[in-house]
Design a protein around this motif. Structure first.
Motif, PDB file in Angstrom:
ATOM      1  N   UNK A  11     -17.029  38.546  17.858  1.00  0.00           N
ATOM      2  CA  UNK A  11     -18.036  39.601  17.914  1.00  0.00           C
ATOM      3  C   UNK A  11     -17.327  40.926  18.152  1.00  0.00           C
ATOM      4  N   UNK A  12     -18.048  42.021  18.001  1.00  0.00           N
ATOM      5  CA  UNK A  12     -17.438  43.340  18.136  1.00  0.00           C
ATOM      6  C   UNK A  12     -18.433  44.344  18.684  1.00  0.00           C
ATOM      7  N   UNK A  13     -17.890  45.413  19.230  1.00  0.00           N
ATOM      8  CA  UNK A  13     -18.675  46.613  19.477  1.00  0.00           C
ATOM      9  C   UNK A  13     -17.773  47.808  19.254  1.00  0.00           C
ATOM     10  N   UNK A  14     -18.374  48.926  18.993  1.00  0.00           N
ATOM     11  CA  UNK A  14     -17.662  50.166  18.691  1.00  0.00           C
ATOM     12  C   UNK A  14     -17.817  51.086  19.881  1.00  0.00           C
ATOM     13  N   UNK A  15     -16.727  51.752  20.256  1.00  0.00           N
ATOM     14  CA  UNK A  15     -16.792  52.704  21.349  1.00  0.00           C
ATOM     15  C   UNK A  15     -15.973  53.941  21.010  1.00  0.00           C
ATOM     16  N   UNK A  16     -16.237  55.005  21.727  1.00  0.00           N
ATOM     17  CA  UNK A  16     -15.475  56.233  21.578  1.00  0.00           C
ATOM     18  C   UNK A  16     -14.737  56.466  22.887  1.00  0.00           C
ATOM     19  N   UNK A  17     -13.416  56.612  22.805  1.00  0.00           N
ATOM     20  CA  UNK A  17     -12.618  56.785  24.010  1.00  0.00           C
ATOM     21  C   UNK A  17     -12.959  58.125  24.657  1.00  0.00           C
ATOM     22  N   UNK A  77     -13.676  46.996  19.393  1.00  0.00           N
ATOM     23  CA  UNK A  77     -13.185  45.923  20.258  1.00  0.00           C
ATOM     24  C   UNK A  77     -13.689  44.595  19.696  1.00  0.00           C
ATOM     25  N   UNK A  78     -12.754  43.679  19.462  1.00  0.00           N
ATOM     26  CA  UNK A  78     -13.075  42.341  18.969  1.00  0.00           C
ATOM     27  C   UNK A  78     -12.868  41.346  20.108  1.00  0.00           C
ATOM     28  N   UNK A  79     -13.840  40.492  20.314  1.00  0.00           N
ATOM     29  CA  UNK A  79     -13.784  39.527  21.411  1.00  0.00           C
ATOM     30  C   UNK A  79     -14.517  38.261  21.006  1.00  0.00           C
ATOM     31  N   UNK A  80     -14.339  37.227  21.785  1.00  0.00           N
ATOM     32  CA  UNK A  80     -14.979  35.946  21.501  1.00  0.00           C
ATOM     33  C   UNK A  80     -16.252  35.827  22.321  1.00  0.00           C
ATOM     34  N   UNK A 114     -24.913  46.748  21.851  1.00  0.00           N
ATOM     35  CA  UNK A 114     -25.085  45.318  21.598  1.00  0.00           C
ATOM     36  C   UNK A 114     -23.936  44.825  20.743  1.00  0.00           C
ATOM     37  N   UNK A 115     -23.664  43.537  20.826  1.00  0.00           N
ATOM     38  CA  UNK A 115     -22.586  42.978  20.015  1.00  0.00           C
ATOM     39  C   UNK A 115     -23.031  42.832  18.568  1.00  0.00           C
ATOM     40  N   UNK A 116     -22.069  42.843  17.670  1.00  0.00           N
ATOM     41  CA  UNK A 116     -22.345  42.709  16.240  1.00  0.00           C
ATOM     42  C   UNK A 116     -21.173  42.001  15.583  1.00  0.00           C
ATOM     43  N   UNK A 117     -21.325  41.691  14.315  1.00  0.00           N
ATOM     44  CA  UNK A 117     -20.241  41.078  13.558  1.00  0.00           C
ATOM     45  C   UNK A 117     -19.152  42.122  13.317  1.00  0.00           C
ATOM     46  N   UNK A 118     -17.883  41.688  13.241  1.00  0.00           N
ATOM     47  CA  UNK A 118     -16.791  42.642  13.043  1.00  0.00           C
ATOM     48  C   UNK A 118     -16.978  43.548  11.830  1.00  0.00           C
ATOM     49  N   UNK A 119     -17.428  42.988  10.706  1.00  0.00           N
ATOM     50  CA  UNK A 119     -17.590  43.787   9.491  1.00  0.00           C
ATOM     51  C   UNK A 119     -18.567  44.939   9.714  1.00  0.00           C
ATOM     52  N   UNK A 120     -19.642  44.683  10.441  1.00  0.00           N
ATOM     53  CA  UNK A 120     -20.636  45.726  10.732  1.00  0.00           C
ATOM     54  C   UNK A 120     -20.027  46.796  11.632  1.00  0.00           C
TER      55      UNK A 120
END
Length: 87
Positions: A28-34, A19-22, A47-53
């Motif tokens: 910023x981004x975070x990764x999730x599993x549906x 998920x990419x958000x402002x 925690x939020x992180x940079x999109x590339x990470x």
């Protein structure tokens, strides 16, 4: 070049979603599993992180599964081609 897919609600349970958000002036981004229907999604890490990470982490987690990685673009976020290809 990595290929990602636009997230939709019909993505299968277990699908990895970035998920990419402002946040302030940054993307910023975070990764999730549906999760399966009726359960809460798992968020890695919390925690939020940079999109590339986030994309690197999703690809590492998905390495043995070879499933699509989905991208959820929140409002006012435009895709950056340096992240890969979005289909």
């Amino acid at each position: 070049m990595s290929i990602y897919y636009r997230y939709s609600d019909d993505a299968a349970p277990g699908a990895l979603v970035v998920r990419l958000y402002r946040s302030a002036d940054e993307v910023r981004a975070f990764k999730r599993e549906k999760a399966s229907d009726g359960a809460g999604d798992s968020i890695f890490p919390g925690e939020e992180m940079e999109p590339e990470a986030a994309f690197r982490m999703a690809e590492n987690k998905n390495r043995d599964n070879d499933h699509p990685i989905y991208v959820e673009l929140m409002e006012e976020i435009n895709w950056n081609p340096s992240w890969g290809e979005l289909q």
